[in-house]
Write a protein that holds these residues in place. Sequence first.
Motif, PDB file in Angstrom:
ATOM      1  N   ARG A  62       0.843  -1.189   0.000  1.00  0.00           N
ATOM      2  CA  ARG A  62       0.000   0.000   0.000  1.00  0.00           C
ATOM      3  C   ARG A  62       0.885   1.249   0.000  1.00  0.00           C
ATOM      4  O   ARG A  62       1.954   1.261   0.601  1.00  0.00           O
ATOM      5  CB  ARG A  62      -0.912   0.036   1.222  1.00  0.00           C
ATOM      6  CG  ARG A  62      -2.012  -1.016   1.190  1.00  0.00           C
ATOM      7  CD  ARG A  62      -3.088  -0.653   0.188  1.00  0.00           C
ATOM      8  NE  ARG A  62      -4.205  -1.579   0.261  1.00  0.00           N
ATOM      9  CZ  ARG A  62      -4.305  -2.699  -0.405  1.00  0.00           C
ATOM     10  NH1 ARG A  62      -3.305  -3.068  -1.214  1.00  0.00           N
ATOM     11  NH2 ARG A  62      -5.355  -3.470  -0.284  1.00  0.00           N
ATOM     12  N   ARG A  63       0.409   2.278  -0.651  1.00  0.00           N
ATOM     13  CA  ARG A  63       1.128   3.547  -0.720  1.00  0.00           C
ATOM     14  C   ARG A  63       0.587   4.495   0.342  1.00  0.00           C
ATOM     15  O   ARG A  63      -0.624   4.711   0.441  1.00  0.00           O
ATOM     16  CB  ARG A  63       0.964   4.163  -2.112  1.00  0.00           C
ATOM     17  CG  ARG A  63       1.645   5.513  -2.268  1.00  0.00           C
ATOM     18  CD  ARG A  63       1.395   6.068  -3.657  1.00  0.00           C
ATOM     19  NE  ARG A  63       1.957   7.411  -3.789  1.00  0.00           N
ATOM     20  CZ  ARG A  63       2.707   7.799  -4.801  1.00  0.00           C
ATOM     21  NH1 ARG A  63       2.993   6.950  -5.778  1.00  0.00           N
ATOM     22  NH2 ARG A  63       3.177   9.023  -4.868  1.00  0.00           N
ATOM     23  N   LEU A  64       1.499   5.079   1.104  1.00  0.00           N
ATOM     24  CA  LEU A  64       1.147   6.074   2.111  1.00  0.00           C
ATOM     25  C   LEU A  64       1.639   7.435   1.652  1.00  0.00           C
ATOM     26  O   LEU A  64       2.536   7.540   0.806  1.00  0.00           O
ATOM     27  CB  LEU A  64       1.779   5.727   3.460  1.00  0.00           C
ATOM     28  CG  LEU A  64       1.486   4.325   4.026  1.00  0.00           C
ATOM     29  CD1 LEU A  64       2.298   4.108   5.295  1.00  0.00           C
ATOM     30  CD2 LEU A  64       0.005   4.163   4.306  1.00  0.00           C
ATOM     31  N   SER A  65       1.094   8.468   2.235  1.00  0.00           N
ATOM     32  CA  SER A  65       1.540   9.808   1.878  1.00  0.00           C
ATOM     33  C   SER A  65       2.889  10.112   2.515  1.00  0.00           C
ATOM     34  O   SER A  65       3.351   9.398   3.406  1.00  0.00           O
ATOM     35  CB  SER A  65       0.508  10.848   2.327  1.00  0.00           C
ATOM     36  OG  SER A  65       0.319  10.775   3.726  1.00  0.00           O
ATOM     37  N   THR A  66       3.526  11.192   2.071  1.00  0.00           N
ATOM     38  CA  THR A  66       4.822  11.595   2.612  1.00  0.00           C
ATOM     39  C   THR A  66       4.674  12.088   4.046  1.00  0.00           C
ATOM     40  O   THR A  66       3.695  12.736   4.384  1.00  0.00           O
ATOM     41  CB  THR A  66       5.421  12.711   1.744  1.00  0.00           C
ATOM     42  OG1 THR A  66       5.527  12.239   0.410  1.00  0.00           O
ATOM     43  CG2 THR A  66       6.784  13.128   2.247  1.00  0.00           C
ATOM     44  N   GLY A  67       5.647  11.793   4.886  1.00  0.00           N
ATOM     45  CA  GLY A  67       5.633  12.328   6.240  1.00  0.00           C
ATOM     46  C   GLY A  67       6.100  11.325   7.273  1.00  0.00           C
ATOM     47  O   GLY A  67       6.135  10.107   7.020  1.00  0.00           O
ATOM     48  N   GLU A  68       6.458  11.822   8.444  1.00  0.00           N
ATOM     49  CA  GLU A  68       7.000  10.960   9.497  1.00  0.00           C
ATOM     50  C   GLU A  68       5.952   9.985  10.012  1.00  0.00           C
ATOM     51  O   GLU A  68       6.278   8.843  10.358  1.00  0.00           O
ATOM     52  CB  GLU A  68       7.541  11.804  10.657  1.00  0.00           C
ATOM     53  CG  GLU A  68       8.262  10.964  11.707  1.00  0.00           C
ATOM     54  CD  GLU A  68       8.906  11.788  12.799  1.00  0.00           C
ATOM     55  OE1 GLU A  68       9.627  11.186  13.620  1.00  0.00           O
ATOM     56  OE2 GLU A  68       8.693  13.008  12.841  1.00  0.00           O
ATOM     57  N   SER A  69       4.678  10.389  10.054  1.00  0.00           N
ATOM     58  CA  SER A  69       3.636   9.474  10.516  1.00  0.00           C
ATOM     59  C   SER A  69       3.583   8.225   9.648  1.00  0.00           C
ATOM     60  O   SER A  69       3.439   7.101  10.148  1.00  0.00           O
ATOM     61  CB  SER A  69       2.269  10.170  10.510  1.00  0.00           C
ATOM     62  OG  SER A  69       2.217  11.194  11.468  1.00  0.00           O
ATOM     63  N   SER A  70       3.707   8.418   8.341  1.00  0.00           N
ATOM     64  CA  SER A  70       3.677   7.276   7.424  1.00  0.00           C
ATOM     65  C   SER A  70       4.882   6.369   7.635  1.00  0.00           C
ATOM     66  O   SER A  70       4.782   5.143   7.534  1.00  0.00           O
ATOM     67  CB  SER A  70       3.651   7.778   5.975  1.00  0.00           C
ATOM     68  OG  SER A  70       2.456   8.483   5.709  1.00  0.00           O
TER      69      SER A  70
END
Length: 362
Positions: free
Chosen positions: A192-200
């Motif tokens: 699965r693709r997640l958005s950019t960022g530290e949470s991802s």
Amino acid sequence: MLTRPQIEERLQLIFPPGTPKRNYCTRELAASTVFAGLYIGAVQGTDSYLGPVHVYRMTAEQAEKLDEVSRNKYVELIKRKQAIFGTRWYADNTREPIRDETLREGLVDLGAVTVRRDLPTTSGMPKYQLTQQFAALFDPDLGDQELIERIDAFRKRSLSPTALARIRARQEAGRTAAGEAVFVDLPSGERRRLSTGESSVIIKSVVEQFMPRFLASPAVLWISESSNKVVARDDALLAKLGLAIEADKHLPDLVMADLDQDRFVLVFAEVVATDGAITEARRNALMKIATKAGLGSRDVAFLTAYADRDSPAFRKTISSMSWGSFAWFASEPDRLLIMHDQSTGTTRLVDLMQQWQIGGDD
């Protein structure tokens, strides 16, 4: 010599995020301590030693006098307890944070500073020296590549394997978070693709690092992002378990399960890059979802996941984290912080130690 601001900038490179007690070793007070050590020549292999007094009695005017005569004179003035001309960097009451935090708990523990062992612990005599390898990192003539190589060699020699692993994890997370997207590989084999960022990046770590370590038969039921986007959901398994999760209302970051036939466990997880730990109120709200599905408290676990235990996010939210929950850090994937709640029944400390395998000869 490098100036104090230049030393502070270099300390940020030497001790990157993930370094234990990083704040003690990278703040201005640490730069002042290293500057004073270099200024008086308190480097391993010499007969010159650094004490907190050399730091808190330094003045802005004295720090600009870099010739050998002025530096030797400064040492003599300190020995004789005579006044130093100019505006002092710090007051006398800075002695304790220099000694206890910057030196003992910071630079000494990280192998950057050595301590004389032939003096009583209560002695007020200067007893600290910068190690030769550490002092060499502040050579103003070093080129960028040589500096990187020396820093790498210093870390490998001086830092513990755990500290090095934490640094590598934080650096990798930083590189991943700076990219266009983060891809997470689910236990089912799907991607699965997640958005950019530290949470991802933390979500990816929970799925790929936490789950195989702490769940015998892991499954992802739900992944969502802060933009109210549901990235992954297993409707068939959710329906089978009787779990009703509304994306616009409950929106947990992660719902996982251990489908082991001997011991089923449902895990609600929140990832924290800045805020959003499993608080008491959040735990109660998520527990209601599990209760409606016929699950009891023994069937449900609550996890708050962070990038690192030295991160500002952890320090900010630890005081609000719910008892009876767990905290996990991507930079130390084999370890788990347990917020044990004794109110549900009396348990002796020795029993908890045995349960958590603390102590003994292992």
